[in-house]
Write a protein that holds these residues in place. Structure first.
Motif, PDB file in Angstrom:
ATOM      1  N   ILE A 154       0.699  -1.191  -0.149  1.00  0.00           N
ATOM      2  CA  ILE A 154       0.311  -0.438  -0.202  1.00  0.00           C
ATOM      3  C   ILE A 154       1.022   1.167  -0.168  1.00  0.00           C
ATOM      4  CG2 ILE A 154      -1.709   1.639   1.194  1.00  0.00           C
ATOM      5  CD1 ILE A 154      -2.714  -1.665   2.342  1.00  0.00           C
ATOM      6  N   GLY A 155       2.301   1.348   0.637  1.00  0.00           N
ATOM      7  CA  GLY A 155       3.064   2.372   0.870  1.00  0.00           C
ATOM      8  C   GLY A 155       3.479   2.361  -0.528  1.00  0.00           C
ATOM      9  N   TYR A 156       4.421   1.058  -1.004  1.00  0.00           N
ATOM     10  CA  TYR A 156       5.248   1.799  -2.271  1.00  0.00           C
ATOM     11  C   TYR A 156       4.384   1.655  -3.807  1.00  0.00           C
ATOM     12  CZ  TYR A 156       8.269  -1.516  -5.492  1.00  0.00           C
ATOM     13  OH  TYR A 156       9.422  -1.625  -6.368  1.00  0.00           O
ATOM     14  N   LEU A 157       3.652   1.379  -3.573  1.00  0.00           N
ATOM     15  CA  LEU A 157       2.756   1.792  -5.513  1.00  0.00           C
ATOM     16  C   LEU A 157       2.784   3.513  -5.803  1.00  0.00           C
ATOM     17  CD1 LEU A 157       0.338  -1.048  -5.987  1.00  0.00           C
ATOM     18  CD2 LEU A 157       2.069  -0.930  -6.414  1.00  0.00           C
ATOM     19  N   PRO A 158       2.226   4.451  -3.993  1.00  0.00           N
ATOM     20  CA  PRO A 158       2.081   5.888  -4.814  1.00  0.00           C
ATOM     21  C   PRO A 158       3.564   6.183  -4.373  1.00  0.00           C
ATOM     22  CG  PRO A 158       0.825   4.780  -2.490  1.00  0.00           C
ATOM     23  CD  PRO A 158       1.325   3.312  -2.960  1.00  0.00           C
ATOM     24  N   VAL A 159       4.404   5.895  -4.426  1.00  0.00           N
ATOM     25  CA  VAL A 159       5.766   6.307  -4.432  1.00  0.00           C
ATOM     26  C   VAL A 159       6.407   6.079  -5.487  1.00  0.00           C
ATOM     27  CG1 VAL A 159       8.232   5.907  -3.397  1.00  0.00           C
ATOM     28  CG2 VAL A 159       6.421   5.905  -1.973  1.00  0.00           C
ATOM     29  N   ILE A 160       5.687   4.976  -5.862  1.00  0.00           N
ATOM     30  CA  ILE A 160       6.233   4.624  -7.677  1.00  0.00           C
ATOM     31  C   ILE A 160       5.497   5.195  -8.563  1.00  0.00           C
ATOM     32  CG2 ILE A 160       5.920   2.898  -9.042  1.00  0.00           C
ATOM     33  CD1 ILE A 160       8.062   1.938  -7.950  1.00  0.00           C
TER      34      ILE A 160
END
Length: 377
Positions: A154-160
């Protein structure tokens, strides 16, 4: 068999957790020779790229290539989840954990695998339950890991996608300043045409910061290199190469332009392109077609002169330009070949409208749609 299953389960869990930590959490390049993520992309990207090269150049091929970045990210996350589920199942089976299965007395490995999957994804169905203390501890640990894994995703995809959006914003801004696709010729021509040569310095200053952002984000998250731009005639590599081309020309000598900012931007942009070739393990390509052979350089200088841009023509300037190009072009060619991207020329072979000057509505509405040209400005 159970000892082997335990050892394999522990090894699989350690390998997957370390790989996920290095890919998602650790914000720096990993130089370890073997990684699951590296192996995954070698196995999946090469056949995908091969299929793309068989297809004719055009929108269909670009669309096909654009699917790989997001799809591969989902596939990688699924591979990690599968590895963790299988690792816990092997560990439970190897340690002889006893399970209570509704309607049956005996327990098979598939029951253990089923319980591992339902625990990892926090389903809590209750038809297979742990009975021994060891099985219960492993079940709690797997459930906690499953929740943590979901939180990381959940936190990784927005950063990408935030990094992708910031990258594309600068590429879009380059459209009106450098053409579509961008070229060094257009950067210089458009700035001098409006008697605003210092605009080149402003562009180089802005893209020095952009190159630093690319270096930081694409080394931390290499999958971003596989995310393609919104328009088929644009890419982050084409923009980066164009900026390096402009820096090389200014450093070689453009009348009316100081070279101080060009040197700073060149250093940052070259650092980016070289480090990314190391990330993708793509050795520089020293041969291949010359992007600006001597005969084209003479015509290039003449065309610039006609636009009011005076590029030094002495042997020293030509030699310096060649040396500067040799510092980044082999690395850019390697990335272009590996990622199936096209490097921009120093000057477009034929004139082409910028992306902002065109619209799909023109094709739909026919000739009645107004054509935007430079004269409008």
């Amino acid at each position: 068999m159970r000892i082997a299953a335990t050892a394999i389960g522990i090894g699989m869990l350690a390998l997957v957790l370390l790989d996920a930590f290095e890919t998602i959490v650790l914000p720096r390049r990993v130089t370890r020779p073997f990684r699951l993520t590296t192996l995954f992309y070698r196995v999946t990207w090469r056949p995908w790229r091969l299929l793309a090269t068989v297809m004719p150049r055009g929108r269909r091929r670009e669309t096909f290539l654009s699917f790989f970045g997001p799809l591969s990210l989902l596939m990688l996350l699924a591979a990690w989840a599968l590895g963790l589920t299988l690792g816990f199942a092997l560990l439970q089976w190897g340690l002889g954990s006893h399970l209570a299965v509704t309607g049956r007395q005996s327990t098979t490995f598939w029951d253990v695998l089923y319980m591992s999957g339902s625990t990892f994804f926090t389903l809590g169905l209750g038809d297979v339950l742990p009975r021994t203390p060891g099985a219960k501890i492993l079940t709690i640990a797997e459930c906690a890991l499953g929740i943590g894994f979901l939180g990381l995703i959940i936190g990784y995809l927005p950063v990408i996608y935030t990094s992708f959006s910031e990258r594309e914003r600068s590429i879009a801004l380059l459209d009106a300043r450098a053409g579509s696709p961008p070229t060094a010729f257009e950067v210089l021509r458009r700035a001098f045409r409006t008697n605003n040569a210092q605009e080149v310095v402003s562009i180089l200053r802005e893209f020095e910061s952009w190159a630093a952002d690319i270096l930081e984000s694409h080394i931390s998250y290499p999958v971003l290199c596989l995310y393609r731009s919104q328009h088929d005639n644009q890419s982050w590599l084409a923009a980066l190469t164009t900026i390096l081309d402009v820096c090389s020309l200014v450093m070689a000598g453009v009348e009316g332009l100081p070279s101080a900012q060009a040197r700073l931007t060149f250093a940052m942009a070259r650092h980016t392109v070289v480090d990314l070739t190391q990330i993708y393990n793509t050795p520089p390509i020293l041969d291949g077609p010359d992007r600006l052979p001597p005969e084209k350089l003479a015509a290039f200088r003449k065309s610039l002169r006609e636009q009011g841009v005076v590029l030094k023509e002495d042997a020293e300037a030509s030699e310096k330009l060649m040396r500067l190009r040799a510092l980044y072009e082999p690395h850019a060619k390697a990335l272009a070949k590996s990622l199936v991207l096209t490097l921009p020329p120093f000057r477009a072979e034929k004139e082409r409208k910028d992306n902002w000057q065109t619209s799909a509505w023109k094709k739909i509405e026919g000739s009645g749609t107004m054509t935007i040209t430079e004269e409008h400005f």
